[in-house]
Design a protein around this motif. Structure first.
Motif, PDB file in Angstrom:
ATOM      1  N   ASP A  60       3.418   7.594  -1.744  1.00  0.00           N
ATOM      2  CA  ASP A  60       3.786   6.298  -1.181  1.00  0.00           C
ATOM      3  C   ASP A  60       3.426   5.213  -2.197  1.00  0.00           C
ATOM      4  OD1 ASP A  60       4.692   4.511   0.709  1.00  0.00           O
ATOM      5  OD2 ASP A  60       2.862   4.532   1.935  1.00  0.00           O
ATOM      6  N   THR A  99       7.230   4.435   3.769  1.00  0.00           N
ATOM      7  CA  THR A  99       6.154   5.231   4.376  1.00  0.00           C
ATOM      8  C   THR A  99       6.719   6.135   5.481  1.00  0.00           C
ATOM      9  OG1 THR A  99       4.696   3.382   3.884  1.00  0.00           O
ATOM     10  CG2 THR A  99       3.856   5.046   5.399  1.00  0.00           C
ATOM     11  N   ARG A 133      -1.064  -3.432   0.304  1.00  0.00           N
ATOM     12  CA  ARG A 133      -0.886  -4.091   1.605  1.00  0.00           C
ATOM     13  C   ARG A 133      -1.987  -3.687   2.587  1.00  0.00           C
ATOM     14  NH1 ARG A 133       1.324  -2.569   6.242  1.00  0.00           N
ATOM     15  NH2 ARG A 133       2.577  -0.827   5.464  1.00  0.00           N
ATOM     16  N   GLN A 162      -1.976   3.364   7.977  1.00  0.00           N
ATOM     17  CA  GLN A 162      -0.648   3.718   8.507  1.00  0.00           C
ATOM     18  C   GLN A 162      -0.262   5.131   8.044  1.00  0.00           C
ATOM     19  OE1 GLN A 162       2.556   1.311   6.935  1.00  0.00           O
ATOM     20  NE2 GLN A 162       4.103   2.236   8.274  1.00  0.00           N
ATOM     21  N   ASP A 172       0.048   3.066  -1.770  1.00  0.00           N
ATOM     22  CA  ASP A 172       0.120   1.631  -1.461  1.00  0.00           C
ATOM     23  C   ASP A 172      -1.305   1.160  -1.233  1.00  0.00           C
ATOM     24  OD1 ASP A 172       0.413  -0.925  -0.556  1.00  0.00           O
ATOM     25  OD2 ASP A 172       1.839  -0.478   1.047  1.00  0.00           O
TER      26      ASP A 172
HETATM   27 MG   LIG Z   1       4.777   1.430   3.404  1.00  0.00          MG
END
Ligand SMILES: [Mg+2]
Ligand SMILES: Nc1nc2c(ncn2[C@@H]2O[C@H](COP(=O)(O)OP(=O)(O)OP(=O)(O)O)[C@@H](O)[C@H]2O)c(=O)[nH]1
Length: 383
Positions: free
Chosen positions: A265, A190, A216, A222, A213
């Motif tokens: 990502d 990332t 997670r 993020q 992603d």
């Molecule tokens: Mg990541």
């Protein structure tokens, strides 16, 4: 950065040079070096002299003698140094250097250099040095440094992929370049995407990031944070959504808006996790990326190489980014990964600012390994 590897290479250079000096019955010779003093220093000396004259006058020294301020010999600096010179010609045999190369082998293993890379470096050194005639006019240190540099260049010189060229080519066809980032957990996927987004923007390209992603907790947020910091749009779905669908949407968005690059990502995954490996295979099938980039942590050493091999076997990666090299004293993974997997390193993560992504270049790496100056890295953090 790479301090321990640098030290071990230096050890090899001095031990190999010593072998040549010993076999060549080297003598110490005094050398005189005459150097012209730079104009700037002469000017400074003149000013100092003038100032001291003034001081002397101020304290009323009557017997002050005005002398020629800067004489001919002041313009020349003579220094002496001791140099070792071979007393006779040397032709190295394999026996002469066997023990140094064995020591080097152990030292390189300690620095996490991969087995086949160590073997290749040794073979190349033997090919270059054994049988070579070295005479008094030669500099043994220069010969060994150049031989070692050549061996290492051979290891690092994989077929190069110019990412910016590839983006330009896609742009010329009116299509976005799709870059997919894969790797195990926490290696810096990332972060590297965000750094590349920042650099692309600086270079005048337009980009979009895909929050692929979906696995997670906190991963989407993020990436959104990086999107805010870099001013790059993020395409996202809900947590748990289909990763391939998110990236597909980002590609459609880039096509509709005429953007140059899609940076996708993905979740960190172990290659032993069958479900997640099936998911990444689906992402590749559906989104047909132009580049699949493996992101490895240089601190993981040989493990980073085996992970890269496993990802390569599963989804055929095109190149690698090696992160956290700023914190890597060993340097073995950086030296070995491209040769071991037969794919080039594209970039290296060199710190925690958005600009800390270095385009990989063999000469840059050689300079890092052989230059005397220590690398000054910024400790500033932007994330
Ligand atoms: Mg990541
Ligand atoms: N010093 C340093 N730290 C880095 C570098 N690249 C990444 N990091 C740090 O490594 C940590 C993990 O980075 P991420 O980008 O979240 O890693 P990831 O691969 O996306 O992680 P997952 O999504 O959990 O698989 C963060 O604390 C980053 O700041 C680098 O080049 N140098």
């Amino acid at each position: 950065m790479f301090g321990s590897l640098k030290e071990k290479l230096n050890n090899t250079i001095s031990k190999l040079s010593d072998k040549i000096y010993t076999k060549g019955e080297a003598k110490a010779v005094e050398e005189q070096n005459i150097k012209e003093t730079p104009e700037k220093i002469i000017e400074e000396n003149k000013t100092n002299l003038e100032n001291s004259e003034k001081d002397l006058k101020e304290i009323n020294t009557e017997s002050f003698e005005k002398k020629e301020k800067i004489g001919f010999f002041d313009k020349l600096a003579v220094t002496k140094s001791i140099k070792k010179v071979l007393g006779k010609d040397v032709i190295l045999t394999e026996d002469d250097i066997e023990d140094v190369l064995e020591e080097m082998e152990m030292e390189l293993f300690e620095a996490d250099v991969a087995f086949d890379v160590v073997e290749k470096i040794i073979e190349s050194l033997k090919n270059q040095l054994v049988g070579l005639k070295i005479s008094a006019k030669d500099d043994p240190e220069e010969i060994t440094i150049n031989a070692l540099k050549k061996s290492i260049k051979g290891i690092l010189s994989q077929e190069k992929i110019d990412v910016f060229n590839l983006i330009d080519e896609k742009k010329a066809n009116g299509e976005p370049a799709v870059l997919l980032f894969v790797g195990i957990n926490g290696t810096g996927k990332t972060t590297s995407i965000s750094k590349l987004a920042y650099i692309l923007k600086e270079k005048g390209y337009s980009a979009v990031m895909a929050a692929g992603d979906t696995f997670r907790a906190g991963a989407i947020e993020q990436l959104e944070e990086h999107g805010k910091n870099t001013g790059i749009k993020v395409i996202k779905h809900q947590k748990g959504a289909d990763s391939a669908a998110v990236i597909y949407d980002a590609i459609s968005h880039a096509k509709a808006k005429g953007l140059n690059v899609v940076l996708a990502d993905t979740a960190g995954r172990q290659t032993t996790n069958i479900n997640l490996m099936d998911e990444i295979k689906k992402v590749v099938r559906v989104t047909k990326p132009d580049l699949i980039i493996f992101v490895g942590d240089s601190l993981a050493g040989n493990d980073a190489i085996s992970q890269a091999e496993e990802f390569n076997n599963a989804i055929n990666i095109n190149g690698a980014i090696l992160t956290k090299t700023d914190a890597d004293a060993k340097g073995g993974a950086a030296l070995s990964i491209a040769y071991s997997i037969g794919k080039p390193i594209l970039f290296m993560g060199v710190g925690q600012r958005y600009s800390d992504l270095q385009e990989f270049d063999v000469d840059w790496m050689i300079k890092k390994l052989f230059s005397e100056e220590s690398t000054k890295l910024s400790s500033e953090r932007q994330f």
